[in-house]
Structures are given as C-alpha cells and as structure tokens.
Design a protein around this motif. Sequence first.
Motif, mmCIF file in Angstrom:
data_model
loop_
_atom_site.group_PDB
_atom_site.id
_atom_site.type_symbol
_atom_site.label_atom_id
_atom_site.label_comp_id
_atom_site.label_asym_id
_atom_site.label_seq_id
_atom_site.Cartn_x
_atom_site.Cartn_y
_atom_site.Cartn_z
ATOM 1 N N THR A 80 0.831 -1.207 0.000
ATOM 2 C CA THR A 80 0.000 0.000 0.000
ATOM 3 C C THR A 80 0.863 1.254 0.000
ATOM 4 O OG1 THR A 80 -1.466 -1.280 1.450
ATOM 5 C CG2 THR A 80 -2.063 1.006 1.022
ATOM 6 N N HIS A 81 1.891 1.274 0.827
ATOM 7 C CA HIS A 81 2.802 2.419 0.855
ATOM 8 C C HIS A 81 3.566 2.542 -0.466
ATOM 9 C CE1 HIS A 81 2.279 3.886 4.937
ATOM 10 N NE2 HIS A 81 2.232 2.630 5.363
ATOM 11 N N ARG A 82 3.867 1.406 -1.080
ATOM 12 C CA ARG A 82 4.534 1.448 -2.384
ATOM 13 C C ARG A 82 3.611 2.056 -3.435
ATOM 14 N NH1 ARG A 82 8.807 -3.025 -4.317
ATOM 15 N NH2 ARG A 82 9.230 -2.268 -6.413
ATOM 16 N N LEU A 83 2.329 1.724 -3.368
ATOM 17 C CA LEU A 83 1.356 2.327 -4.275
ATOM 18 C C LEU A 83 1.269 3.836 -4.069
ATOM 19 C CD1 LEU A 83 -1.569 -0.255 -4.048
ATOM 20 C CD2 LEU A 83 -0.199 0.258 -6.084
ATOM 21 N N ALA A 84 1.250 4.261 -2.819
ATOM 22 C CA ALA A 84 1.161 5.689 -2.526
ATOM 23 C C ALA A 84 2.375 6.431 -3.078
ATOM 24 C CB ALA A 84 1.038 5.906 -1.027
ATOM 25 N N ALA A 85 3.542 5.806 -3.026
ATOM 26 C CA ALA A 85 4.739 6.435 -3.582
ATOM 27 C C ALA A 85 4.710 6.456 -5.103
ATOM 28 C CB ALA A 85 5.983 5.695 -3.084
ATOM 29 N N ALA A 86 4.164 5.398 -5.713
ATOM 30 C CA ALA A 86 4.110 5.328 -7.174
ATOM 31 C C ALA A 86 3.055 6.260 -7.750
ATOM 32 C CB ALA A 86 3.824 3.895 -7.611
ATOM 33 N N TYR A 87 1.981 6.497 -6.993
ATOM 34 C CA TYR A 87 0.888 7.359 -7.441
ATOM 35 C C TYR A 87 0.622 8.421 -6.369
ATOM 36 C CZ TYR A 87 0.251 3.563 -10.759
ATOM 37 O OH TYR A 87 0.455 2.626 -11.728
ATOM 38 N N PRO A 88 1.528 9.387 -6.240
ATOM 39 C CA PRO A 88 1.440 10.352 -5.132
ATOM 40 C C PRO A 88 0.212 11.253 -5.173
ATOM 41 C CG PRO A 88 3.141 10.996 -6.702
ATOM 42 C CD PRO A 88 2.704 9.620 -7.092
ATOM 43 N N HIS A 89 -0.433 11.376 -6.332
ATOM 44 C CA HIS A 89 -1.608 12.235 -6.428
ATOM 45 C C HIS A 89 -2.919 11.454 -6.239
ATOM 46 C CE1 HIS A 89 1.010 15.448 -7.644
ATOM 47 N NE2 HIS A 89 1.481 14.732 -8.652
ATOM 48 N N ALA A 90 -2.802 10.158 -6.014
ATOM 49 C CA ALA A 90 -3.999 9.329 -5.836
ATOM 50 C C ALA A 90 -4.396 9.249 -4.364
ATOM 51 C CB ALA A 90 -3.745 7.923 -6.378
ATOM 52 N N ASP A 91 -5.671 8.974 -4.136
ATOM 53 C CA ASP A 91 -6.195 8.677 -2.804
ATOM 54 C C ASP A 91 -6.077 7.168 -2.617
ATOM 55 O OD1 ASP A 91 -7.585 8.330 -0.470
ATOM 56 O OD2 ASP A 91 -9.511 9.011 -1.247
ATOM 57 N N VAL A 92 -5.116 6.725 -1.809
ATOM 58 C CA VAL A 92 -4.793 5.305 -1.667
ATOM 59 C C VAL A 92 -5.317 4.794 -0.330
ATOM 60 C CG1 VAL A 92 -2.963 3.581 -1.610
ATOM 61 C CG2 VAL A 92 -2.738 5.590 -3.099
ATOM 62 N N THR A 93 -6.018 3.642 -0.375
ATOM 63 C CA THR A 93 -6.586 3.030 0.822
ATOM 64 C C THR A 93 -6.129 1.584 0.922
ATOM 65 O OG1 THR A 93 -8.567 4.424 0.716
ATOM 66 C CG2 THR A 93 -8.725 2.407 2.029
ATOM 67 N N GLY A 94 -5.714 1.170 2.123
ATOM 68 C CA GLY A 94 -5.437 -0.228 2.403
ATOM 69 C C GLY A 94 -6.517 -0.787 3.311
ATOM 70 N N ALA A 95 -6.922 -2.040 3.073
ATOM 71 C CA ALA A 95 -7.979 -2.666 3.872
ATOM 72 C C ALA A 95 -7.524 -4.049 4.314
ATOM 73 C CB ALA A 95 -9.271 -2.768 3.061
ATOM 74 N N ASP A 96 -7.835 -4.389 5.561
ATOM 75 C CA ASP A 96 -7.441 -5.703 6.078
ATOM 76 C C ASP A 96 -8.391 -6.100 7.202
ATOM 77 O OD1 ASP A 96 -4.808 -7.518 5.670
ATOM 78 O OD2 ASP A 96 -5.519 -7.708 7.726
ATOM 79 N N ILE A 97 -8.434 -7.392 7.497
ATOM 80 C CA ILE A 97 -9.295 -7.894 8.558
ATOM 81 C C ILE A 97 -8.640 -7.777 9.930
ATOM 82 C CG2 ILE A 97 -8.501 -10.311 8.482
ATOM 83 C CD1 ILE A 97 -11.432 -11.161 8.752
ATOM 84 N N SER A 98 -7.315 -7.640 9.960
ATOM 85 C CA SER A 98 -6.576 -7.629 11.225
ATOM 86 C C SER A 98 -6.378 -6.207 11.738
ATOM 87 C CB SER A 98 -5.204 -8.296 11.056
ATOM 88 O OG SER A 98 -4.387 -8.056 12.185
ATOM 89 N N GLU A 99 -6.939 -5.923 12.891
ATOM 90 C CA GLU A 99 -6.768 -4.599 13.488
ATOM 91 C C GLU A 99 -5.318 -4.370 13.923
ATOM 92 O OE1 GLU A 99 -9.680 -5.047 16.479
ATOM 93 O OE2 GLU A 99 -11.326 -4.260 15.247
ATOM 94 N N ARG A 100 -4.661 -5.439 14.348
ATOM 95 C CA ARG A 100 -3.263 -5.303 14.772
ATOM 96 C C ARG A 100 -2.377 -4.937 13.582
ATOM 97 N NH1 ARG A 100 -1.099 -9.960 18.562
ATOM 98 N NH2 ARG A 100 -2.479 -8.856 20.004
ATOM 99 N N ALA A 101 -2.631 -5.552 12.422
ATOM 100 C CA ALA A 101 -1.871 -5.213 11.227
ATOM 101 C C ALA A 101 -2.130 -3.771 10.805
ATOM 102 C CB ALA A 101 -2.235 -6.166 10.091
ATOM 103 N N LEU A 102 -3.382 -3.356 10.885
ATOM 104 C CA LEU A 102 -3.726 -1.995 10.478
ATOM 105 C C LEU A 102 -3.091 -0.957 11.388
ATOM 106 C CD1 LEU A 102 -7.495 -2.576 9.641
ATOM 107 C CD2 LEU A 102 -5.668 -2.084 8.003
ATOM 108 N N ALA A 103 -3.000 -1.271 12.679
ATOM 109 C CA ALA A 103 -2.365 -0.325 13.605
ATOM 110 C C ALA A 103 -0.921 -0.080 13.201
ATOM 111 C CB ALA A 103 -2.442 -0.862 15.031
#
Length: 237
Positions: A80-103
């Motif tokens: 997700t962070h790699r996507l944000a760097a590749a497309y800096p003008h885009a609104d990038v969202t990551g989604a996951d089932i694990s709250e610990r991973a998301l934190a």
Amino acid sequence: MHRVLDRCHRTLFAALSLIGVRGQERLLHWYFDWWHRRPDPWGLAVDEYEQFKYATTLEQLPARHYGRILDVGCSEGAFTHRLAAAYPHADVTGADISERALARARTPVPGPAPRFVRLNIVTAPPADRFDLVFCAELLYYLGRPRQLRRACAHLTAAVAPGGLLVLVHPWPEARRFCAYIEAAADVRRVTEHVERGTGRPFAVSVYEAAATAGRHAAGHRAAGRLARPGRQTGRGA
C-alpha cells in the motif's frame, strides 16, 4: 517442501470455511491478529521475492490516471505504501481484517500517507468505488465456493466503471480465482502475466470493468449462479 506446505495451508483454510461466514470471519480475525503479534511476520517489507512480485505487479498496469486506489488484504501496508509512492496524487486506501496489522500500517513513514480501514471482503464490499483495486495472495484463505463467490462479487462491486481490478495469486491456482471474477461481473481481462522465473510461480491478472452503470447488479446475479468454476482462464506469459 514449499508446495507441500502450501497444500496443507489450503486444506486448513478450506476446513475452516465449513463453519460458515460469520464463524470464519471470527477465526480469520483471530488468526491474522495472532500472526501479527510481531511486526511483518511474512517479511513483506523486506523479502526479495515479495519485492520482485510488487515490481512485477506494477509493471502490468496500463499507463493512465488512477484517482482512487484500494489494496484489499493489505496486512501492514508494505505494498500500500509502495502504491502511494508510485501514485502520489492518488487517494490510496489499504484494507485488512486484522486490526493489529492496520495499527502498524498506520505508523507514519516518509512520503504520501495512505489511509487504512478494517474490512472483511466476504461479508461486505468496500463503501466506495475505486479506479484501481488490488487483491493479492488473499482468495485462497476463503476456502469454499460460497465464500469465493461473495468475495469476488464484492471485489468487482468496488471497481468504478472503466476501472481496473488486479489479482495476484500463485500459479496455476490463480486460474480458479479468475473464473470466479469473470462470473461475478461484466469485466474483461486486459492482460495477464505468469511469472515462472522463481520457485514460486505467480500470475498477475488485470481486469477492466465495463463502463456502464448497471454492471454491478448483473454481476451479483451472475455470482449467485456460479457453483463450480470450470473454465481455465490463465495463460502463459
């Protein structure tokens, strides 16, 4: 050895899917929170194979403007962070089932900051539509056809008309998941790259959604009709 472990892995999650959607959700939530008791348990941010797979995935994308991007099953957000760097003008969202991973994914890093949300793609589609949706190394956790039908219908519903859906999964197992996607909505495959140059072959399959407003309703009807995907949709690089 890796193939044997993969087979055991698939068998385990196929068995877990027998308990039903809600029970499976609770178990998967617990399972991935348990794995993320320590940072980056699969080495997604540093593993050479994973970095190669990320780069190969991005190479398959058509050159166009992507205003909104979604990474489903983002774990701690390495891709997700790699996507944000590749497309800096885009609104990038990551989604996951694990709250610990998301934190951990929300830990600030240099560069554009994606946002991260909790999502179980089996029980609900994302709240918005996106120009570019990724689903990598996720669908084999879902087991039974019922869960795969629901997840693939929700994935395709998340793609804006004319947008792209990108699947990245082990080859040749990716063929089975592609069949569910193609039955779930009015999409067409625009490219597919099968990478056999590693000990763990994978496929990057890129689909484009129809540029019509009514495609999602038709897609959900088609998803309900698919019992056993029989088509082989993959092809060699």
